[in-house]
Motif scaffolding. Sequence first.
Motif, PDB file in Angstrom:
ATOM      1  N   TYR A 141      -7.852   4.828  -2.546  1.00  0.00           N
ATOM      2  CA  TYR A 141      -8.813   3.725  -2.384  1.00  0.00           C
ATOM      3  C   TYR A 141      -9.408   3.300  -3.728  1.00  0.00           C
ATOM      4  CZ  TYR A 141      -8.290   3.739   2.597  1.00  0.00           C
ATOM      5  OH  TYR A 141      -7.755   3.615   3.851  1.00  0.00           O
ATOM      6  N   SER A 154      -6.945  10.668  -0.539  1.00  0.00           N
ATOM      7  CA  SER A 154      -7.479   9.462   0.087  1.00  0.00           C
ATOM      8  C   SER A 154      -8.361   8.689  -0.893  1.00  0.00           C
ATOM      9  CB  SER A 154      -8.262   9.882   1.327  1.00  0.00           C
ATOM     10  OG  SER A 154      -9.152   8.891   1.706  1.00  0.00           O
ATOM     11  N   ARG A 155      -9.221   9.435  -1.606  1.00  0.00           N
ATOM     12  CA  ARG A 155     -10.136   8.761  -2.540  1.00  0.00           C
ATOM     13  C   ARG A 155      -9.402   8.114  -3.702  1.00  0.00           C
ATOM     14  NH1 ARG A 155     -15.266  12.930  -2.990  1.00  0.00           N
ATOM     15  NH2 ARG A 155     -15.945  12.738  -0.840  1.00  0.00           N
ATOM     16  N   HIS A 181     -15.445   7.867  -6.009  1.00  0.00           N
ATOM     17  CA  HIS A 181     -14.151   7.267  -6.341  1.00  0.00           C
ATOM     18  C   HIS A 181     -13.914   7.279  -7.844  1.00  0.00           C
ATOM     19  CE1 HIS A 181     -14.382   5.277  -2.229  1.00  0.00           C
ATOM     20  NE2 HIS A 181     -13.251   5.952  -2.227  1.00  0.00           N
ATOM     21  N   LYS A 236      -6.847   1.170  -5.321  1.00  0.00           N
ATOM     22  CA  LYS A 236      -6.718  -0.091  -4.576  1.00  0.00           C
ATOM     23  C   LYS A 236      -7.889  -1.040  -4.878  1.00  0.00           C
ATOM     24  CE  LYS A 236      -5.578  -1.880  -0.091  1.00  0.00           C
ATOM     25  NZ  LYS A 236      -5.598  -1.689   1.355  1.00  0.00           N
ATOM     26  N   ILE A 237      -9.089  -0.483  -4.911  1.00  0.00           N
ATOM     27  CA  ILE A 237     -10.261  -1.315  -5.222  1.00  0.00           C
ATOM     28  C   ILE A 237     -10.129  -1.895  -6.629  1.00  0.00           C
ATOM     29  CG2 ILE A 237     -12.771  -1.261  -5.622  1.00  0.00           C
ATOM     30  CD1 ILE A 237     -12.844   1.010  -3.446  1.00  0.00           C
ATOM     31  N   ASP A 270       0.828  -1.212   0.000  1.00  0.00           N
ATOM     32  CA  ASP A 270       0.000   0.000   0.000  1.00  0.00           C
ATOM     33  C   ASP A 270       0.860   1.259   0.000  1.00  0.00           C
ATOM     34  OD1 ASP A 270      -2.237  -1.490  -0.060  1.00  0.00           O
ATOM     35  OD2 ASP A 270      -2.905  -1.040   1.999  1.00  0.00           O
TER      36      ASP A 270
END
Lengths: 134, 178
Positions: B163, B159-160, B129, B166-167, A8
Amino acid sequence: MTNHIDEDLLLKYKLELLEVNDAKRIENHISECKTCLEKSIEVKNQPNVIGGIKLNEENEFYLLDGKKSITTEWIKRAAIILIGFFLGYLTSQLIRPNHVVVVEQNLIPQPQKTVLENFSACSDENIWRGSKNF
Amino acid sequence: MNELGLGRTAKAQNGDQKAWNVLFRKYNRVLLRLAFLILGSLDQARDVVQETFIKLNQIKPKHFEGKIKSYLMVIAHRLALKEKNRLKPFTKISEEHLPQNTDLFIDDQIKAETQHQIYKTISELSDEHRDILILKFYGELSYEEISKTLNIPMGTVKSRIFYAVKICKNKLQEKRIL
């Protein structure tokens, strides 16, 4: 450094989400750790894949040719409106009924009979009929 | 990507055909992709791109804040969202509404299928997102520009985007694309 960098964190590094100091620390670690270097190369590719959609029709041209075309469009519209008004006026002129003026009979000037015409009206027959009445 | 100067835009606005062609060639692809990813329809995406260039034609160059590309992206993004909201009662993004025909994507069968899967994954993201991901990767905007465009704090943008990526990464790994 024995601990490897979390995936990450590498992703955040790739996405330029880290502070300058943190980014430098990761850079230093990658330059020393082979495992993390390989992992970083793998992670580096991920955003490129996600952002790599390409459409077949991207090169297609369909836009109006700039301002000139838009101006021409407006001129065309104005011309159509003007022609519409002109045709409407012409049609109204053609359809409009002829004016009928109603005037009382006694107001129309009658041609006056001449003396000769009055005389000719007194034919022999009329004189004879007239004399009979007496 | 080199930024085209305001001079060219001004020329284009004054009817310079050549300047228009240069501007259009330069930004058509990226705008079309951005609109397509939001709307999911190539026809609607084309309309949005056309509308974006019409808006560019209407605004005076002195009113541009920053780069023309950012301006175009912001306009295209807003128009695409507006169009999407307009059509929302009638369409719901689901498997059956996604373009099934992989011909839409770049040639080569394997690449086309891969890109279709990527498109599907992005479409399945939540609105917040997906918008940020599209603006970042397809609109090529910086985090600061995205923050201004969407009127949200920089921290939220970062932050968005993390994620969202990552998704997508997890889903694509499940599909063995990554």
